[in-house]
Write an enzyme that holds these catalytic residues in place. Structure first.
Site, PDB file in Angstrom:
ATOM      1  N   SER A 304       0.799  -4.865  -3.577  1.00 20.70           N
ATOM      2  CA  SER A 304       1.035  -3.757  -2.665  1.00 20.70           C
ATOM      3  C   SER A 304       0.079  -2.594  -2.902  1.00 20.70           C
ATOM      4  O   SER A 304      -1.089  -2.671  -2.584  1.00 20.70           O
ATOM      5  CB  SER A 304       2.496  -3.321  -2.777  1.00 20.70           C
ATOM      6  OG  SER A 304       2.880  -2.604  -1.642  1.00 20.70           O
ATOM      7  N   LYS A 329       0.730  -8.677  -0.634  1.00 18.10           N
ATOM      8  CA  LYS A 329       1.771  -7.978   0.121  1.00 18.10           C
ATOM      9  C   LYS A 329       1.092  -6.950   1.012  1.00 18.10           C
ATOM     10  O   LYS A 329       0.606  -5.941   0.543  1.00 18.10           O
ATOM     11  CB  LYS A 329       2.772  -7.335  -0.825  1.00 18.10           C
ATOM     12  CG  LYS A 329       4.048  -6.879  -0.135  1.00 18.10           C
ATOM     13  CD  LYS A 329       3.946  -5.459   0.327  1.00 18.10           C
ATOM     14  CE  LYS A 329       5.208  -5.050   1.037  1.00 18.10           C
ATOM     15  NZ  LYS A 329       5.147  -3.633   1.463  1.00 18.10           N
ATOM     16  N   GLN A 333       6.615  -0.468   4.655  1.00 18.49           N
ATOM     17  CA  GLN A 333       7.991  -0.138   5.005  1.00 18.49           C
ATOM     18  C   GLN A 333       8.192   1.379   5.039  1.00 18.49           C
ATOM     19  O   GLN A 333       7.476   2.117   4.363  1.00 18.49           O
ATOM     20  CB  GLN A 333       8.979  -0.735   3.998  1.00 18.49           C
ATOM     21  CG  GLN A 333       9.174  -2.226   4.102  1.00 18.49           C
ATOM     22  CD  GLN A 333       7.964  -3.004   3.666  1.00 18.49           C
ATOM     23  OE1 GLN A 333       7.387  -2.737   2.618  1.00 18.49           O
ATOM     24  NE2 GLN A 333       7.540  -3.958   4.468  1.00 18.49           N
TER      25      GLN A 333
END
Length: 477
Positions: A304, A329, A333
């Site tokens: 991420s 990833k 969000q």
């Protein structure tokens, strides 16, 4: 509007760092004029059926359901239809823990987890955490917690089983890629420190190299990083390695603040793409790069926010990446407050590298690939009651034993799983060197001590092939 990231960090707080395949959850400030979330009241044409079902269940079900549980279940059910492991509902308790996590230490096992193909999967253990001490690794699948199966549970429910108070022990049943048998791993929960940046210097062919390890991207990380970087530069470093191996991610703005030290404004360091395919680029204001060489260490536990840093440093900064392919990833969000102090974490965007690559489920490949020694990837040897490994046996446990013996300097002569005379001799010597009875047979006591010695050797850094290569590459040209 700047919104900070989160995930099911219930984990990070009282159990493990739960995440979006690698970040404490990636919320974003992408739309600076708002959250990017449409009002929930814009289209409610289909809610009458939901409301009717809710009332019928509440008033008539034999199970006497709790009204709040029904509402929470309805939200979780809607999220499940998205088939998105990174969108989730955080109840009041989880939301409170999430808010606390970014500002203080927390109790738990210290590992980030994600739901991968409906399996609770370790993204990365936190540095010096109980999870790392116990030998958990990226891509370990957690099947059971204290004998209770996680099958059919969502990520939050699974995390609720794993978390617990400091000093308590949880037993995880783990399926490890490449290992035929399930592992039973005991982890004693503890307080997880919030320090996220570790600085060091190394001498390479008479030159001083700085090393900055980032274990996660929390609120304080950018300040910690800048303080450490300034100190290293004052000490006269001639090159810098940034180490984000095993870093599961964190706050997006923290990554940006770090990148502003190294990536110039010529190229975007990040692109964000919304559901309509519209993209927004982000640039620093930096005009000149550092006057010393820099590279970045990555591995399969880098996820991420770590992948954003790696992609930006490579594609926008032209810095080398050393190590192994990252987790993969590539979604963003955003947490949105609901009533009763609960939150909805919803995937809203893709993030793209400076060149426009979407690395989701693919990861970022290093420019210089380097494997660690074979014993870095060995697994704990777990024996049944009264089971021993002995001369003339042949199985995968013995293969793993031979890898560990070889890594510790005891030559078994082979690593194919056959327990030959030289393996027996190596076992005897290990036992005698460590005040065990020199039987040449491996019982659980010998197996546990082997694992302890392997972990100690991994941590001492003397056989870190990836770090060694990164430091060599700094001054190769």
């Amino acid at each position: 509007m700047q919104i900070r990231k989160a995930t099911l960090i219930i984990a990070i707080i009282v159990a493990l760092v739960v995440g979006a395949g690698g970040s404490y959850a990636f919320t974003s400030y992408v739309d600076k004029k708002g959250t990017g979330i449409q009002s929930a009241s814009e289209d409610t044409s289909g809610l009458t059926e939901v409301e009717n079902a809710y009332q019928l269940i509440k008033d008539n079900a034999l199970a006497k359901p709790d009204a709040q549980q029904l509402q929470d279940g309805a939200i979780q059910g809607m999220l499940e239809t998205l088939d998105d492991p990174y969108s989730s509902f955080l109840d009041e308790e989880s939301s409170t823990q999430l808010n606390q996590q970014l500002e203080s230490s927390f109790e738990g096992i210290g590992a980030e987890v994600s739901m991968v193909e409906k399996q609770v999967t370790i993204v990365a253990p936190i540095k010096d955490s109980p999870a790392e001490d116990a030998g958990l690794r990226p891509n370990d699948q957690v099947l059971e917690v204290d004998g209770d199966s996680l099958q059919g549970l969502d990520l939050q429910e699974a995390v609720n089983k794993i978390r617990g108070e400091k000093g308590t022990t949880v037993t995880l049943s783990v399926k490890r890629p490449g290992v035929s048998e399930e592992l039973k791993i005991d982890v004693t929960r503890d307080e997880i420190p919030v320090e996220t940046v570790y600085a060091d210097t190394k001498e390479v062919d008479g030159k001083k190299a700085g090393v900055l390890e980032i274990t996660s991207f929390s609120e304080s990380t950018a300040d910690e990083f800048k303080t450490a970087l300034d100190k290293l530069e004052q000490e006269g470093i001639e090159g810098l390695t940034i180490d984000v191996r095993g870093n599961p991610g964190g706050i997006l703005t923290t990554v940006e603040d770090i990148l502003k030290n190294f990536v110039t404004s010529d190229k975007p360091y990040l692109q964000i793409e919304d559901k309509n395919g519209e993209k927004q680029e982000f640039h620093t204001e930096l005009k000149e790069k550092k006057d010393y060489p820099i590279n970045v260490l990555i591995d399969e536990g880098s996820a991420s926010a770590s992948e954003i840093l790696a992609g930006a440093m490579n594609q926008a900064g032209d810095y080398e990446l050393i190590g192994k392919t990252t987790f993969g990833k590539g979604t963003v969000q955003q947490t949105v407050p609901l009533e009763n102090e609960s939150m909805l974490k919803l995937t809203l965007y893709k993030w793209l590298t400076p060149n426009g690559d979407w690395i989701h489920e693919k990861g970022i490949k290093p420019t210089v690939e380097v494997n660690q020694p074979e014993y870095f990837y060995s697994s704990p040897i777990q024996l049944d009651e009264n089971e021993k490994l002995a001369f003339n046996d042949n199985n995968d446990k013995i293969k793993n034993l031979q890898i560990m013996l070889d890594g510790l300097g005891y030559d078994p002569s082979r690593k194919d799983g056959y327990f030959n005379e030289k393996t027996e001799t190596a076992v005897k010597q290990f036992q005698q060197d460590n005040d065990l009875q020199g039987t040449g047979e491996v019982d659980q006591e010998t197996a546990d001590l082997l694992q302890t010695k392997i972990i100690e050797q991994v941590r001492d850094g003397k056989h870190d092939n990836q770090m060694d290569k990164a430091l060599q590459e700094l001054f190769a040209n």
